[in-house]
Scaffold this motif. Structure first.
Motif, PDB file in Angstrom:
ATOM      1  N   GLN A   1       9.137  -2.560  -4.767  1.00 43.47           N
ATOM      2  CA  GLN A   1       9.909  -2.587  -6.010  1.00 43.47           C
ATOM      3  C   GLN A   1       9.017  -2.490  -7.234  1.00 43.47           C
ATOM      4  O   GLN A   1       7.825  -2.795  -7.189  1.00 43.47           O
ATOM      5  CB  GLN A   1      10.716  -3.875  -6.097  1.00 43.47           C
ATOM      6  CG  GLN A   1       9.843  -5.116  -6.291  1.00 43.47           C
ATOM      7  CD  GLN A   1      10.658  -6.383  -6.295  1.00 43.47           C
ATOM      8  OE1 GLN A   1      11.154  -6.809  -5.256  1.00 43.47           O
ATOM      9  NE2 GLN A   1      10.814  -6.996  -7.472  1.00 43.47           N
ATOM     10  N   LEU A   2       9.651  -2.103  -8.340  1.00 41.76           N
ATOM     11  CA  LEU A   2       9.004  -2.050  -9.645  1.00 41.76           C
ATOM     12  C   LEU A   2       9.514  -3.187 -10.523  1.00 41.76           C
ATOM     13  O   LEU A   2      10.706  -3.513 -10.520  1.00 41.76           O
ATOM     14  CB  LEU A   2       9.303  -0.721 -10.337  1.00 41.76           C
ATOM     15  CG  LEU A   2       8.823   0.555  -9.648  1.00 41.76           C
ATOM     16  CD1 LEU A   2       9.247   1.777 -10.469  1.00 41.76           C
ATOM     17  CD2 LEU A   2       7.316   0.543  -9.449  1.00 41.76           C
TER      18      LEU A   2
ATOM     19  N   GLU B   1      -3.016   0.308  -7.600  1.00 48.28           N
ATOM     20  CA  GLU B   1      -3.391   0.067  -6.211  1.00 48.28           C
ATOM     21  C   GLU B   1      -2.517  -1.074  -5.688  1.00 48.28           C
ATOM     22  O   GLU B   1      -1.854  -1.768  -6.467  1.00 48.28           O
ATOM     23  CB  GLU B   1      -4.874  -0.293  -6.089  1.00 48.28           C
ATOM     24  CG  GLU B   1      -5.823   0.800  -6.589  1.00 48.28           C
ATOM     25  CD  GLU B   1      -7.276   0.349  -6.543  1.00 48.28           C
ATOM     26  OE1 GLU B   1      -7.521  -0.788  -6.084  1.00 48.28           O
ATOM     27  OE2 GLU B   1      -8.139   1.115  -6.981  1.00 48.28           O
ATOM     28  N   LEU B   2      -2.542  -1.294  -4.373  1.00 43.25           N
ATOM     29  CA  LEU B   2      -1.712  -2.338  -3.783  1.00 43.25           C
ATOM     30  C   LEU B   2      -2.511  -3.181  -2.780  1.00 43.25           C
ATOM     31  O   LEU B   2      -2.306  -3.094  -1.572  1.00 43.25           O
ATOM     32  CB  LEU B   2      -0.495  -1.726  -3.088  1.00 43.25           C
ATOM     33  CG  LEU B   2       0.703  -1.375  -3.985  1.00 43.25           C
ATOM     34  CD1 LEU B   2       1.703  -0.521  -3.232  1.00 43.25           C
ATOM     35  CD2 LEU B   2       1.380  -2.652  -4.504  1.00 43.25           C
ATOM     36  N   PRO B   3      -3.395  -4.025  -3.269  1.00 39.21           N
ATOM     37  CA  PRO B   3      -4.123  -4.918  -2.359  1.00 39.21           C
ATOM     38  C   PRO B   3      -3.237  -6.083  -1.927  1.00 39.21           C
ATOM     39  O   PRO B   3      -2.273  -6.444  -2.607  1.00 39.21           O
ATOM     40  CB  PRO B   3      -5.294  -5.406  -3.215  1.00 39.21           C
ATOM     41  CG  PRO B   3      -4.758  -5.371  -4.607  1.00 39.21           C
ATOM     42  CD  PRO B   3      -3.837  -4.182  -4.660  1.00 39.21           C
ATOM     43  N   GLN B   4      -3.585  -6.695  -0.804  1.00 37.34           N
ATOM     44  CA  GLN B   4      -2.813  -7.828  -0.307  1.00 37.34           C
ATOM     45  C   GLN B   4      -2.997  -9.038  -1.217  1.00 37.34           C
ATOM     46  O   GLN B   4      -4.079  -9.301  -1.739  1.00 37.34           O
ATOM     47  CB  GLN B   4      -3.230  -8.180   1.124  1.00 37.34           C
ATOM     48  CG  GLN B   4      -2.382  -9.288   1.748  1.00 37.34           C
ATOM     49  CD  GLN B   4      -2.761  -9.569   3.191  1.00 37.34           C
ATOM     50  OE1 GLN B   4      -3.340  -8.731   3.860  1.00 37.34           O
ATOM     51  NE2 GLN B   4      -2.438 -10.754   3.672  1.00 37.34           N
TER      52      GLN B   4
ATOM     53  N   TRP C   1       4.956  -4.962  -2.858  1.00 38.78           N
ATOM     54  CA  TRP C   1       5.312  -4.477  -1.528  1.00 38.78           C
ATOM     55  C   TRP C   1       5.350  -5.681  -0.598  1.00 38.78           C
ATOM     56  O   TRP C   1       4.511  -6.574  -0.685  1.00 38.78           O
ATOM     57  CB  TRP C   1       4.274  -3.460  -1.026  1.00 38.78           C
ATOM     58  CG  TRP C   1       4.732  -2.705   0.193  1.00 38.78           C
ATOM     59  CD1 TRP C   1       4.967  -3.210   1.431  1.00 38.78           C
ATOM     60  CD2 TRP C   1       5.021  -1.313   0.267  1.00 38.78           C
ATOM     61  NE1 TRP C   1       5.401  -2.214   2.289  1.00 38.78           N
ATOM     62  CE2 TRP C   1       5.437  -1.042   1.595  1.00 38.78           C
ATOM     63  CE3 TRP C   1       4.966  -0.261  -0.662  1.00 38.78           C
ATOM     64  CZ2 TRP C   1       5.794   0.243   2.015  1.00 38.78           C
ATOM     65  CZ3 TRP C   1       5.326   1.009  -0.237  1.00 38.78           C
ATOM     66  CH2 TRP C   1       5.731   1.246   1.083  1.00 38.78           C
ATOM     67  N   ARG C   2       6.328  -5.691   0.315  1.00 33.47           N
ATOM     68  CA  ARG C   2       6.467  -6.791   1.267  1.00 33.47           C
ATOM     69  C   ARG C   2       6.627  -6.255   2.681  1.00 33.47           C
ATOM     70  O   ARG C   2       7.407  -5.321   2.909  1.00 33.47           O
ATOM     71  CB  ARG C   2       7.700  -7.642   0.955  1.00 33.47           C
ATOM     72  CG  ARG C   2       7.754  -8.277  -0.425  1.00 33.47           C
ATOM     73  CD  ARG C   2       9.118  -8.898  -0.650  1.00 33.47           C
ATOM     74  NE  ARG C   2       9.242  -9.599  -1.918  1.00 33.47           N
ATOM     75  CZ  ARG C   2       9.628  -9.027  -3.052  1.00 33.47           C
ATOM     76  NH1 ARG C   2       9.891  -7.726  -3.074  1.00 33.47           N
ATOM     77  NH2 ARG C   2       9.728  -9.736  -4.157  1.00 33.47           N
TER      78      ARG C   2
ATOM     79  N   TYR D   1       2.631 -10.152   1.211  1.00 33.29           N
ATOM     80  CA  TYR D   1       2.890  -9.591  -0.109  1.00 33.29           C
ATOM     81  C   TYR D   1       1.707  -8.743  -0.585  1.00 33.29           C
ATOM     82  O   TYR D   1       0.548  -9.082  -0.355  1.00 33.29           O
ATOM     83  CB  TYR D   1       3.115 -10.706  -1.127  1.00 33.29           C
ATOM     84  CG  TYR D   1       4.330 -11.573  -0.889  1.00 33.29           C
ATOM     85  CD1 TYR D   1       5.556 -11.276  -1.471  1.00 33.29           C
ATOM     86  CD2 TYR D   1       4.240 -12.712  -0.081  1.00 33.29           C
ATOM     87  CE1 TYR D   1       6.664 -12.093  -1.270  1.00 33.29           C
ATOM     88  CE2 TYR D   1       5.335 -13.534   0.133  1.00 33.29           C
ATOM     89  CZ  TYR D   1       6.543 -13.211  -0.464  1.00 33.29           C
ATOM     90  OH  TYR D   1       7.626 -14.026  -0.255  1.00 33.29           O
ATOM     91  N   TYR D   2       2.035  -7.673  -1.286  1.00 35.24           N
ATOM     92  CA  TYR D   2       1.044  -6.852  -1.989  1.00 35.24           C
ATOM     93  C   TYR D   2       1.510  -6.750  -3.439  1.00 35.24           C
ATOM     94  O   TYR D   2       2.398  -5.963  -3.759  1.00 35.24           O
ATOM     95  CB  TYR D   2       0.943  -5.457  -1.379  1.00 35.24           C
ATOM     96  CG  TYR D   2       0.484  -5.426   0.063  1.00 35.24           C
ATOM     97  CD1 TYR D   2      -0.813  -5.043   0.387  1.00 35.24           C
ATOM     98  CD2 TYR D   2       1.336  -5.775   1.099  1.00 35.24           C
ATOM     99  CE1 TYR D   2      -1.242  -5.023   1.707  1.00 35.24           C
ATOM    100  CE2 TYR D   2       0.917  -5.756   2.413  1.00 35.24           C
ATOM    101  CZ  TYR D   2      -0.364  -5.375   2.718  1.00 35.24           C
ATOM    102  OH  TYR D   2      -0.781  -5.355   4.029  1.00 35.24           O
TER     103      TYR D   2
END
Length: 395
Positions: free
Chosen positions: A310-311, A262-265, A368-369, A282-283
């Motif tokens: 990015q990874l 998941e991608l939380p803030q 993620w940005r 940022y996430y």
């Protein structure tokens, strides 16, 4: 653990000062003795050994591949810390260097960024000169504190490219001082220890980074000879950096495991304290995929200056972007007709748009940005789902 490390270092300093007082020696006398006896080097090596405990931090993967990358990570940090705090540590003669790059990585370093750092001091004033060239974004930042100190980094001055006044040929001059000076000014305070330059690219293969240099304005033509104190302090800061930076990011990675795939803030207070850009949302999170799985991320980007995904491996090093596609940005993504983007993270190429290669990793961190959202825009939550490999083409 990080607090215990710094508490131990503070306690060690206390006992050193107590010993100095009892023996009636000056600090300079003690440092000279440390150098001549070899204790300065011994302490550096012992601290490097302590840094190895980060490899066994709770939650760190213990397979041989991850541990090998962890050891390489520590060697990279050792290399760059010695450059930063020993070789180029003199704030009276600062030099811009890339502390993070293709073979030194940390803290989810952004492949679409160039980072330049120089050691400075509130004792002096400085001038940055250069040529803007074609990087999409450039920003100059002063920070109080330093990477090798216990207090972290706090923002001081900011000068972004949109406010940078250029000459007709694209050249510029920036004055770093406590009071405003010149066409371009960057704030300096007594506690300032670092100046950073961030450049962000739409396409790093085509854009040309800025040419920049920095100089002290006090008029001196050559540095003072190496002092015992400068060397002793440099070794202490270098070893603290190698031990402390991985510990900070290991704590982050452990926290990211609470929301795998998941991608939380991410809390901006935490990222800012670590030297992050306050204009970026940022996430940060963790990913973990089986061989027959893919992570699919869907989002319709808001109006913003740029964005990036990015990874990274577990150690929060970006994967090897020299040879593999491990990141995607506003300038490189393939968009849907409605302006949305779908990104596919998978172990092998599924023949779809925006595929990111896991580079033989089964798990790691990701970031993620959103860069500088336009007025009225709000951050948008990327949507994540795990999709079986054989159903990717049905999306």
């Amino acid at each position: 653990m990080r607090k215990l490390l710094f508490a131990f270092l503070s306690l060690s300093k206390y006992f050193r000062n107590l010993k100095r007082t009892v023996l009636g020696k000056t600090e300079d006398d003690m440092i000279k003795e440390r150098i001549v006896s070899g204790r300065s080097w011994d302490d550096f090596c012992e601290q490097l050994k302590l840094a190895g405990t980060n490899l066994k931090y709770p939650g760190a993967p213990q397979d041989v591949f991850s541990q090998a990358e962890g050891i390489r990570y520590l060697t990279r940090l050792t290399r760059v810390s010695l450059e930063a705090f020993v070789e180029y540590a003199d704030p009276s003669f600062p030099i811009f260097k890339r502390m993070v790059h293709e073979t030194v990585k940390m803290g989810a370093d952004n492949p679409d960024n160039y980072y330049f750092n120089a050691q400075i001091s509130g004792t002096y004033e400085y001038r940055i000169t250069g040529k803007r060239n074609t990087a999409h974004y450039i920003g100059f930042f002063t920070q109080n504190g330093n990477y090798g100190t216990t207090g972290g980094l706090t923002p001081c001055g900011v000068l972004e490219g949109v406010d940078l006044k250029l000459e007709a040929d694209g050249s510029f001059e920036i004055i770093i001082s406590k009071e405003p000076k010149g066409k371009n000014w960057l704030k300096l305070e007594n506690e300032t220890g670092l100046v950073m330059v961030r450049q962000t690219f739409y396409d790093r293969f085509k854009e040309v980074p800025a040419e920049i240099r920095i100089e002290n304005l006090d008029g001196r033509k050559s540095p003072e000879p190496l002092s015992p104190k400068m060397l002793d302090d440099g070794l202490k800061m270098a070893s603290m950096f190698v031990a402390g930076a991985p510990l900070l990011f290991a704590r982050w990675a452990k926290g990211f495991k609470k929301h795998v795939n998941e991608l939380p803030q991410f809390d901006p207070k935490i990222s800012n304290a670590a030297g992050g850009d306050a204009n970026i949302i940022y996430y940060h999170s963790y990913w973990n995929l089986k061989p027959d799985q893919a992570l699919v991320i869907d989002v319709k980007p808001p109006a913003c200056d740029s964005w990036n995904f990015q990874l990274n491996n577990y150690w929060m090093e970006s994967l090897d972007y020299r040879y593999h596609t491990i990141c995607v940005s506003k300038g490189t993504a393939v968009y849907e007709p409605d302006g949305s983007v779908q990104i596919v993270v998978a172990h092998r190429d599924p023949g779809v748009k925006n595929w990111l290669n896991t580079c033989n990793h089964i798990e790691g961190t990701m970031c993620w940005r959103w860069y500088r959202l336009e007025e009225g825009e709000t951050d948008v939550q990327p949507r994540c789902q795990i999709v079986p490999w054989n159903k990717l083409h049905a999306l």
